[in-house]
Scaffold this active site. Structure first.
Site, PDB file in Angstrom:
ATOM      1  N   ARG A  64       0.853  -1.188   0.000  1.00 20.47           N
ATOM      2  CA  ARG A  64       0.000   0.000   0.000  1.00 20.47           C
ATOM      3  C   ARG A  64       0.889   1.238   0.000  1.00 20.47           C
ATOM      4  NH1 ARG A  64      -4.745  -1.195  -2.041  1.00 20.47           N
ATOM      5  NH2 ARG A  64      -5.938  -2.705  -0.808  1.00 20.47           N
ATOM      6  N   GLU A  92     -14.195  -9.035  -7.136  1.00 17.69           N
ATOM      7  CA  GLU A  92     -12.956  -8.812  -6.382  1.00 17.69           C
ATOM      8  C   GLU A  92     -12.436 -10.097  -5.743  1.00 17.69           C
ATOM      9  OE1 GLU A  92     -10.877  -6.325  -6.199  1.00 17.69           O
ATOM     10  OE2 GLU A  92     -12.074  -4.905  -7.350  1.00 17.69           O
TER      11      GLU A  92
END
Length: 181
Positions: A64, A92
């Site tokens: 991230r 997803e």
């Protein structure tokens, strides 16, 4: 008690991006004063609680950039324009883990940061699982991990799991286990 409401009298678009839009709003406060609000508009997202037949939670490790580190999360992603949350959850889960859910049950939804953003995350629980193929987005790199409840709690303590949706999912799983006992 005064009415808790802020009237928007002016909105200026600051940025329109792939994931978020940013606005500067001038508002009138309940006491009549004026103030400014920076608002992040987000299309919403989904997160999927997926427990395997071996009683392990399916997670992904992902870098991230905003955090400058990798963290472990439950499968999740942004809603596309006009997409239903359940369809996004199916997409997803399969994209990131290769798992196809026969059934998705909506558990809950929550706002991530209501002080400045309108992002709403819908949480689903996946059932009737079968293995398909992973096919992540071209700019998405994830590593699947299946963890026990005990391992998940250790990952929280170590900081490797450090996001609200995943901690919520682990608590949900633990309560579900507790209620079965």
């Amino acid at each position: 008690m005064k009415k808790l409401y802020e009237e928007t009298i002016k909105t200026e678009s600051i940025y329109k991006g792939k994931i978020i839009d940013l606005e500067l709003q001038e508002v009138v406060l309940p006491n009549g004063s004026h103030s400014k609000r920076e608002i992040v508009n987000h299309p919403g997202a989904v997160a999927v609680i997926c427990i395997t037949g071996e009683n392990k939670m399916v997670m992904v490790r992902q870098y991230r950039k905003a955090l400058k580190k990798s963290i472990i999360e439950i499968p999740a992603g942004k809603l596309d324009a006009g997409e239903k949350p359940e369809d996004c959850a199916k997409r997803e889960l399969e994209e990131e883990t290769g798992i196809i859910a026969g059934i998705l049950k909506e558990c809950d939804s929550f706002y991530t940061s209501p002080g400045f953003a309108n992002e709403l995350v819908y949480v689903y629980e996946a059932e009737n699982l079968r293995q398909g193929e992973v096919h992540t987005d071209e700019d998405e790199f994830v590593e699947r991990m299946d963890v026990t409840l005990t391992e998940a709690k250790k990952l929280i303590r170590s900081g490797e799991i450090h996001d609200a949706k995943t901690i919520y999912a682990i608590q949900y799983w633990e309560l579900k286990q507790y209620n079965k006992a």
